[in-house]
Design an enzyme around this catalytic site. Structure first.
Site, PDB file in Angstrom:
ATOM      1  N   GLY A   1       0.825  -1.202   0.000  1.00 56.06           N
ATOM      2  CA  GLY A   1       0.000   0.000   0.000  1.00 56.06           C
ATOM      3  C   GLY A   1       0.863   1.257   0.000  1.00 56.06           C
ATOM      4  O   GLY A   1       0.558   2.240  -0.683  1.00 56.06           O
TER       5      GLY A   1
ATOM      6  N   GLN B   1      -7.826   1.607   4.763  1.00 54.63           N
ATOM      7  CA  GLN B   1      -8.554   1.103   5.938  1.00 54.63           C
ATOM      8  C   GLN B   1      -9.972   0.652   5.609  1.00 54.63           C
ATOM      9  O   GLN B   1     -10.596  -0.048   6.398  1.00 54.63           O
ATOM     10  CB  GLN B   1      -8.586   2.179   7.032  1.00 54.63           C
ATOM     11  CG  GLN B   1      -7.242   2.435   7.682  1.00 54.63           C
ATOM     12  CD  GLN B   1      -6.706   1.225   8.457  1.00 54.63           C
ATOM     13  OE1 GLN B   1      -7.469   0.345   8.856  1.00 54.63           O
ATOM     14  NE2 GLN B   1      -5.394   1.181   8.633  1.00 54.63           N
TER      15      GLN B   1
ATOM     16  N   CYS C   1       4.924   8.388  23.728  1.00 48.18           N
ATOM     17  CA  CYS C   1       5.725   7.545  24.614  1.00 48.18           C
ATOM     18  C   CYS C   1       6.057   6.206  23.967  1.00 48.18           C
ATOM     19  O   CYS C   1       6.923   5.497  24.435  1.00 48.18           O
ATOM     20  CB  CYS C   1       5.000   7.292  25.922  1.00 48.18           C
ATOM     21  SG  CYS C   1       3.789   8.527  26.341  1.00 48.18           S
TER      22      CYS C   1
END
Lengths: 471, 471
Positions: free
Chosen positions: B69, B180, B323
């Site tokens: 993709g 998606q 994080c």
């Protein structure tokens, strides 16, 4: 049904199939994710990289997986050229590289760079010192040189180690396209970049290798992402990568014995074809060659018809003849070698090829060639057209013109062969042809038949090729 | 062990596995060859192209297969930009595109082109008329606009049909990244180019789709070859292509029923998470969304620790938190939406996810979040830190500075929450932070907790963020 086109694509090795199946279950997740499926995928990817790097002869962090050998070549050449942009914009390639290399070179030229092609001899081999000469003669700074490890059409091995030395002496990186040889062994010499393609050694489609030695300047030019050290964007094709690495190990383990066995079969083809098929020429280096590949050409034969008939007889082979390609230009490899291209057949034996299948091929070939020749109205074999067996012509013309305009390979050569006996020894036949293949095949025919090729000149339509009768 | 990260990569669909196995045996040869193995491969390739084109809603000759993709996006954008070079060099993208689109945009900018980003609202959705506005405001001729069909991080559906109308009115092609959504249904509207990725719908890795409608100007910029209409070079990954097409048909046949079922499970997560986890925010559009995907963020939580603990508890999810990423910048999607990024979790359910697994996740989540918060020394939940439950401070300072320099997400927000009660209502806390995530998370915390974000200014080190206590 014997498949003799391993150089295009090898049947999947059983180990590749097995590894692929296992990795479909274990390796479908994203290896950059931290959860267990991702970590498992990462372990598989790391192990595959280590195995492939060992087979290539480089460090794992020097090796990335690409979506194909072609993309490895395109991205490798573009990255090396961009990384060395300051050093210069000159690219050196051999005249017999794979089309992916030549396409990358053409793109470089379109982008304002310069390209030099290193010539080959009649066996398809680059001469020792040829890269040193190309480096000396470069019009500006040389960014990169490329040389295949072995030729994909005729099997001739290239002096890669010598070329790498010559490049290293000039501080220029050498990219080696090892697509045809990596399954047989590592590439010798001090190369800087290396490319390969898994489906050529029995691995799956969808996996290429690009190795870039530490210290080689490299800059990814396309949009990159975080995958494969930023050198090959897109989600890793992990099951195929795992299968590629596993099958490379497997074919390497069998390589020495299988190379010896296939070398014997190819030797047999090389020896028998000229005995069995009149006016056939085996090309490429008889000794310094890939073990499994041989190419020959048959005078007065339409390559497409020959492939079609061989297919009907159960043999899948390939051809560099212009008659089989949509572009109507003969193989650039045969052209660079200056050998006959008409009726060209490449036989490349997959691992495990049975000797009996080769014998069956040798049995079938003479009849197939004769049939194609007969339908084309080709002259009788073994020089009968121009030889002493032919009845003397009553009033030989000193010069004769054959109009082959609008006719495609192998017709111009067939028409030449038919009339050469109508001029006396010392007389000239001029062939008018607008077929690109004639430029290669008429001189090649002259060499094969002991006639003298006198050169070409533009004609009102097409090109006039002059042949002086010597025999 | 529930795997809830289908949006990264979906487990292989059984039909894909079956088709891949069959094609390994039938489809390993070169489809451009004329012998039987090549013809058989060509038939498989043609059939796969027809099936995939039908699912995409285009003609087979408008569709090519790419190695991923990402490569479809890179090559599609580059080709459309090159084909429309005369029209201009301006590119319009939404602010929440997949990184492959943004990487291609960055490459275009590096090459001298211009790029505009269309903003989104707090649900991640582009406003109707936003593309028309971006087209009006373009600094020069617009070559191309790009809009995803649905967002990959928060699931919000984009108004693709409207954007396509707006682009068509300005005679500008629209490229839709349908990665998606393609497994759930075709992309509506009059798009010009479309890209997708097989491993997102349960197909294998190694296959992307690039559709280019007839009449759309397109020029391949990289070195090309004769494969895939000259738009995607390299040997076709045929077994994977066959598996991709077969699985696309299969998931489409199940799409309506499975979408409804997963939509219910996601509704349950959307409703229960804020009830079960104090200080959690579910983001993205609750209605106009992908059926299987939901994203939420948890205050005072380190995203990496959360993912690690969820993994230990048996749940594989992903995160857009800074994080967890090597760059330490939070997801550009959450940033563009202006929502909290800390303690971010994306749950994307693969087809077939059991309701019981979702319940187990909802049972495990509160304890996991509480555990991570406890180890970080986070304030007690539900606004206790600044709320009326807290004992009154003896001598509240009118202004207070928190030095969080060198501390990473979510520590700056935790430290802010701990001291906000120490200034009187109307007083100000200034947080010094050099963590990029603070820029997003401090304003988001203020919005969630009814405090007033007063803006930022550069400090001697890092940035000073001012927060006025309102509650």
């Amino acid at each position: 049904m014997p498949y003799f086109d391993a150089a295009s694509s090898a049947p999947l090795h059983p180990v590749a199939r097995q590894a692929l199946l296992a990795a479909l279950d274990e390796g479908w997740a994203d290896p950059s994710r931290l959860y267990r499926e991702g970590r498992r995928a990462r372990l598989l990817l790391d192990a595959a990289r280590e195995a492939a790097a060992e087979a290539v002869g480089c460090r794992p962090d020097e090796l990335v997986f690409t979506p194909s050998g072609t993309r490895a070549v395109h991205d490798g050449i573009a990255g090396a050229l961009a990384g060395r942009r300051r050093a210069g914009r000159h690219l050196i390639v051999s005249a017999v590289e794979h089309s992916s290399v030549l396409h990358a070179a053409a793109a470089h030229e379109a982008d304002g760079g310069t390209v030099a092609e290193v010539p080959v001899d009649r066996t398809g081999r680059v001469a020792p010192g040829a890269y040193a000469a190309a480096l000396r003669e470069a019009p500006g700074g040389v960014a990169l040189a490329c040389l295949q490890s072995a030729n994909h059409e005729v099997g001739t091995l290239q002096p890669v180690a010598e070329a790498a030395e010559e490049c290293a002496a000039a501080d220029v990186p050498l990219l080696v396209d090892a697509a045809q040889s990596l399954g047989w062994g590592p590439t010798e010499g001090n190369w800087s970049l290396l490319t390969a393609s898994a489906h050529k050694w029995g691995g799956p489609a969808g996996v290429g290798l690009l190795a870039v030695r530490k210290g080689v300047r490299f800059r990814t030019v396309q949009p990159a992402d975080e995958r494969e050290s930023g050198r090959s964007p897109g989600f890793e094709n992990l099951p195929a990568i795992v299968a590629a690495a596993a099958s490379l190990r497997a074919v390497r383990a069998e390589a020495a014995a299988e190379a010896e066995r296939l070398r014997g079969l190819v030797d047999r083809i090389r020896a028998r074809v000229p005995e069995l098929v009149p006016d056939a020429e085996v090309v490429g280096d008889p000794e310094r060659r890939l073990p499994h590949l041989v190419t020959f050409s048959c005078l007065y034969v339409d390559g497409e018809a020959l492939l079609h008939e061989l297919d009907r007889a159960g043999f899948s082979v390939s051809s560099g003849s212009s008659c089989t390609s949509s572009t109507l230009t003969p193989s650039h490899v045969l052209k660079a070698m200056g050998v006959l291209s008409e009726g060209n057949v490449r036989v490349s034996l997959p691992r495990g090829t049975a000797g009996a299948d080769v014998e069956r091929f040798l049995e079938a070939l003479p009849g197939v060639v004769a049939g194609v020749r007969e339908r084309l109205g080709a002259p009788r074999p073994s020089g009968a057209a121009a030889g002493p067996a032919r009845e003397p012509q009553p009033e030989p013309e000193p010069e004769l013109v054959v109009d082959s305009l609008g006719k495609r390979c192998p017709i111009p050569v067939i028409e030449l062969a038919k009339v050469i006996g109508e001029v006396p020894v010392g007389g000239v036949v001029t062939v008018l042809s607008d077929d690109e293949a004639a430029r290669l095949d008429i001189p090649a025919w002259c060499e094969m038949r002991g006639q003298s090729y006198e050169g070409e000149r533009p004609a009102e339509r097409g090109v006039a090729y002059r042949v002086r009768r010597r025999a």
